[in-house]
Scaffold this motif. Structure first.
Motif, PDB file in Angstrom:
ATOM      1  N   ALA A  91     118.396  39.728 -31.241  1.00 41.57           N
ATOM      2  CA  ALA A  91     118.918  40.656 -30.236  1.00 41.57           C
ATOM      3  C   ALA A  91     118.177  41.986 -30.227  1.00 41.57           C
ATOM      4  CB  ALA A  91     120.408  40.892 -30.474  1.00 41.57           C
ATOM      5  N   SER A  92     117.393  42.251 -31.273  1.00 40.09           N
ATOM      6  CA  SER A  92     116.649  43.518 -31.268  1.00 40.09           C
ATOM      7  C   SER A  92     115.620  43.447 -30.146  1.00 40.09           C
ATOM      8  CB  SER A  92     115.985  43.769 -32.624  1.00 40.09           C
ATOM      9  OG  SER A  92     114.992  42.816 -32.868  1.00 40.09           O
ATOM     10  N   GLY A  93     115.414  44.541 -29.513  1.00 38.79           N
ATOM     11  CA  GLY A  93     114.527  44.557 -28.355  1.00 38.79           C
ATOM     12  C   GLY A  93     115.273  44.394 -27.044  1.00 38.79           C
ATOM     13  N   LEU A  94     116.566  44.114 -27.124  1.00 42.25           N
ATOM     14  CA  LEU A  94     117.379  43.953 -25.906  1.00 42.25           C
ATOM     15  C   LEU A  94     118.221  45.198 -25.614  1.00 42.25           C
ATOM     16  CD1 LEU A  94     118.695  40.285 -26.344  1.00 42.25           C
ATOM     17  CD2 LEU A  94     116.743  41.072 -25.011  1.00 42.25           C
ATOM     18  N   GLU A  95     117.863  46.314 -26.255  1.00 42.13           N
ATOM     19  CA  GLU A  95     118.663  47.532 -26.107  1.00 42.13           C
ATOM     20  C   GLU A  95     118.839  47.961 -24.654  1.00 42.13           C
ATOM     21  OE1 GLU A  95     116.000  47.374 -28.220  1.00 42.13           O
ATOM     22  OE2 GLU A  95     117.015  47.357 -30.154  1.00 42.13           O
ATOM     23  N   ALA A  96     117.888  47.617 -23.808  1.00 44.87           N
ATOM     24  CA  ALA A  96     117.969  48.012 -22.400  1.00 44.87           C
ATOM     25  C   ALA A  96     119.107  47.303 -21.674  1.00 44.87           C
ATOM     26  CB  ALA A  96     116.646  47.722 -21.695  1.00 44.87           C
ATOM     27  N   ILE A  97     119.507  46.120 -22.174  1.00 41.56           N
ATOM     28  CA  ILE A  97     120.560  45.378 -21.471  1.00 41.56           C
ATOM     29  C   ILE A  97     121.816  45.163 -22.307  1.00 41.56           C
ATOM     30  CG2 ILE A  97     118.940  44.189 -19.948  1.00 41.56           C
ATOM     31  CD1 ILE A  97     119.457  41.650 -21.704  1.00 41.56           C
ATOM     32  N   VAL A  98     121.723  45.316 -23.620  1.00 43.71           N
ATOM     33  CA  VAL A  98     122.865  45.070 -24.504  1.00 43.71           C
ATOM     34  C   VAL A  98     123.330  46.389 -25.103  1.00 43.71           C
ATOM     35  CG1 VAL A  98     123.614  43.940 -26.634  1.00 43.71           C
ATOM     36  CG2 VAL A  98     122.132  42.715 -25.033  1.00 43.71           C
ATOM     37  N   HIS A  99     124.622  46.673 -24.955  1.00 48.01           N
ATOM     38  CA  HIS A  99     125.171  47.925 -25.480  1.00 48.01           C
ATOM     39  C   HIS A  99     125.143  47.941 -27.004  1.00 48.01           C
ATOM     40  CE1 HIS A  99     127.598  51.524 -25.747  1.00 48.01           C
ATOM     41  NE2 HIS A  99     128.378  50.898 -26.604  1.00 48.01           N
ATOM     42  N   ASP A 100     125.537  46.828 -27.637  1.00 49.39           N
ATOM     43  CA  ASP A 100     125.619  46.787 -29.090  1.00 49.39           C
ATOM     44  C   ASP A 100     125.758  45.336 -29.539  1.00 49.39           C
ATOM     45  OD1 ASP A 100     125.720  47.705 -31.705  1.00 49.39           O
ATOM     46  OD2 ASP A 100     127.738  48.554 -31.558  1.00 49.39           O
ATOM     47  N   VAL A 101     125.557  45.125 -30.850  1.00 50.20           N
ATOM     48  CA  VAL A 101     125.796  43.824 -31.468  1.00 50.20           C
ATOM     49  C   VAL A 101     126.865  44.029 -32.533  1.00 50.20           C
ATOM     50  CG1 VAL A 101     124.811  41.878 -32.734  1.00 50.20           C
ATOM     51  CG2 VAL A 101     123.405  43.127 -31.077  1.00 50.20           C
ATOM     52  N   VAL A 102     127.984  43.333 -32.399  1.00 51.01           N
ATOM     53  CA  VAL A 102     129.097  43.431 -33.335  1.00 51.01           C
ATOM     54  C   VAL A 102     128.934  42.315 -34.371  1.00 51.01           C
ATOM     55  CG1 VAL A 102     131.600  43.453 -33.567  1.00 51.01           C
ATOM     56  CG2 VAL A 102     130.546  44.278 -31.455  1.00 51.01           C
ATOM     57  N   THR A 103     128.959  42.691 -35.645  1.00 49.06           N
ATOM     58  CA  THR A 103     128.760  41.722 -36.716  1.00 49.06           C
ATOM     59  C   THR A 103     130.088  41.094 -37.133  1.00 49.06           C
ATOM     60  OG1 THR A 103     126.863  42.989 -37.506  1.00 49.06           O
ATOM     61  CG2 THR A 103     127.796  41.398 -39.030  1.00 49.06           C
ATOM     62  N   LYS A 104     130.108  39.761 -37.166  1.00 51.16           N
ATOM     63  CA  LYS A 104     131.269  39.012 -37.662  1.00 51.16           C
ATOM     64  C   LYS A 104     131.126  38.884 -39.177  1.00 51.16           C
ATOM     65  CE  LYS A 104     131.619  35.884 -33.678  1.00 51.16           C
ATOM     66  NZ  LYS A 104     131.520  34.466 -33.323  1.00 51.16           N
ATOM     67  N   PRO A 105     132.205  38.832 -39.919  1.00 55.54           N
ATOM     68  CA  PRO A 105     133.579  38.985 -39.431  1.00 55.54           C
ATOM     69  C   PRO A 105     133.893  40.457 -39.155  1.00 55.54           C
ATOM     70  CG  PRO A 105     133.580  38.722 -41.803  1.00 55.54           C
ATOM     71  CD  PRO A 105     132.147  38.589 -41.357  1.00 55.54           C
ATOM     72  N   PHE A 106     134.765  40.664 -38.203  1.00 59.21           N
ATOM     73  CA  PHE A 106     135.196  42.016 -37.873  1.00 59.21           C
ATOM     74  C   PHE A 106     136.707  42.032 -37.811  1.00 59.21           C
ATOM     75  CE2 PHE A 106     133.620  39.936 -33.942  1.00 59.21           C
ATOM     76  CZ  PHE A 106     134.842  39.682 -33.320  1.00 59.21           C
ATOM     77  N   SER A 107     137.270  43.225 -37.911  1.00 59.18           N
ATOM     78  CA  SER A 107     138.719  43.375 -37.803  1.00 59.18           C
ATOM     79  C   SER A 107     139.101  43.535 -36.334  1.00 59.18           C
ATOM     80  CB  SER A 107     139.188  44.596 -38.595  1.00 59.18           C
ATOM     81  OG  SER A 107     138.739  45.781 -37.960  1.00 59.18           O
ATOM     82  N   VAL A 108     140.378  43.398 -36.060  1.00 54.74           N
ATOM     83  CA  VAL A 108     140.882  43.629 -34.702  1.00 54.74           C
ATOM     84  C   VAL A 108     140.545  45.053 -34.280  1.00 54.74           C
ATOM     85  CG1 VAL A 108     143.021  43.890 -33.356  1.00 54.74           C
ATOM     86  CG2 VAL A 108     142.683  41.859 -34.782  1.00 54.74           C
ATOM     87  N   ALA A 109     140.696  46.010 -35.205  1.00 47.15           N
ATOM     88  CA  ALA A 109     140.380  47.404 -34.885  1.00 47.15           C
ATOM     89  C   ALA A 109     138.893  47.559 -34.553  1.00 47.15           C
ATOM     90  CB  ALA A 109     140.763  48.314 -36.053  1.00 47.15           C
ATOM     91  N   ASP A 110     138.026  46.862 -35.295  1.00 44.68           N
ATOM     92  CA  ASP A 110     136.579  46.946 -35.041  1.00 44.68           C
ATOM     93  C   ASP A 110     136.231  46.475 -33.635  1.00 44.68           C
ATOM     94  OD1 ASP A 110     136.114  47.829 -37.657  1.00 44.68           O
ATOM     95  OD2 ASP A 110     135.579  45.819 -38.392  1.00 44.68           O
ATOM     96  N   ILE A 111     136.767  45.340 -33.227  1.00 47.34           N
ATOM     97  CA  ILE A 111     136.401  44.791 -31.913  1.00 47.34           C
ATOM     98  C   ILE A 111     137.000  45.643 -30.803  1.00 47.34           C
ATOM     99  CG2 ILE A 111     138.243  43.047 -31.683  1.00 47.34           C
ATOM    100  CD1 ILE A 111     134.522  42.615 -30.709  1.00 47.34           C
ATOM    101  N   ARG A 112     138.203  46.157 -31.019  1.00 54.25           N
ATOM    102  CA  ARG A 112     138.806  47.028 -30.010  1.00 54.25           C
ATOM    103  C   ARG A 112     137.979  48.304 -29.840  1.00 54.25           C
ATOM    104  NH1 ARG A 112     144.909  47.800 -31.518  1.00 54.25           N
ATOM    105  NH2 ARG A 112     144.988  48.828 -29.495  1.00 54.25           N
ATOM    106  N   THR A 113     137.489  48.864 -30.941  1.00 53.69           N
ATOM    107  CA  THR A 113     136.652  50.062 -30.893  1.00 53.69           C
ATOM    108  C   THR A 113     135.332  49.769 -30.187  1.00 53.69           C
ATOM    109  OG1 THR A 113     137.664  50.971 -32.878  1.00 53.69           O
ATOM    110  CG2 THR A 113     135.468  51.800 -32.300  1.00 53.69           C
TER     111      THR A 113
END
Length: 125
Positions: A91-113
Motif C-alpha cells: 500500500a505504500s506509494g498509494l498515499e495519493a488515493i488512500v487516506h491511511d492503512v489500519v493495522t489488524k488487530p485493532f480495537s473498536v475505538a481504533d477503527i472508529r477513530t
C-alpha cells in the motif's frame, strides 16, 4: 448521514467493523470481496463517503479495489485494513488515493477513530 462501504472476506471482521462504525451513526453496507464492493459502488453510483477495505481478499484484493474506486469515484475517501506487514508495504506509494492503512488487530475505538479521521479529512478537502 454518512455512508461507509466495508469490504472484508472475513464475516466476523466485517460485522465487527460494521457494528463499530454504526455506533457513530454511520450507515454501513458490506461486501465480502473487492468485486462485490465494486458492484455496490457502481450500482450506487459511488454514493458513499468512505470505502473501508481489507487488502488481502479473494477475487479482487483491496488494492485493486482502491485503484479502481479512486479512478471511478475520485471524491471517495479510502481506508485500507491489513494484518500482514507485506500487504502494508504494497500500500505504500498509494498515499495519493488512500487516506491511511489500519493495522489488524485493532480495537473498536481504533477503527472508529480511523473512520472519523478519514471522514474529517474528506470534509476539509
Amino acid at each position: 448521514m454518512t455512508r461507509v462501504l466495508i469490504a472484508d472476506d472475513e464475516d466476523s471482521m466485517r460485522s465487527l467493523v460494521a457494528r463499530a462504525i454504526a455506533m457513530d451513526g454511520h450507515e454501513t453496507v458490506t461486501a465480502q470481496d473487492g468485486a462485490e464492493a465494486l458492484e455496490v459502488l457502481t450500482r450506487d453510483e459511488g454514493a458513499f463517503d468512505l470505502l473501508l477495505t481489507d487488502i488481502q481478499m479473494p477475487v479482487m484484493d483491496g488494492i485493486a479495489l482502491a485503484l479502481t474506486a479512486a479512478r471511478d469515484f475520485p471524491a471517495l475517501k479510502i481506508l485500507l485494513m491489513t494484518g500482514f506487514a507485506h500487504q502494508r508495504e504494497r500500500a505504500s506509494g498509494l498515499e495519493a488515493i488512500v487516506h491511511d492503512v489500519v493495522t489488524k488487530p485493532f480495537s473498536v475505538a481504533d477503527i472508529r477513530t480511523a473512520v472519523a479521521d478519514a471522514l474529517a479529512a474528506r470534509k476539509s478537502a
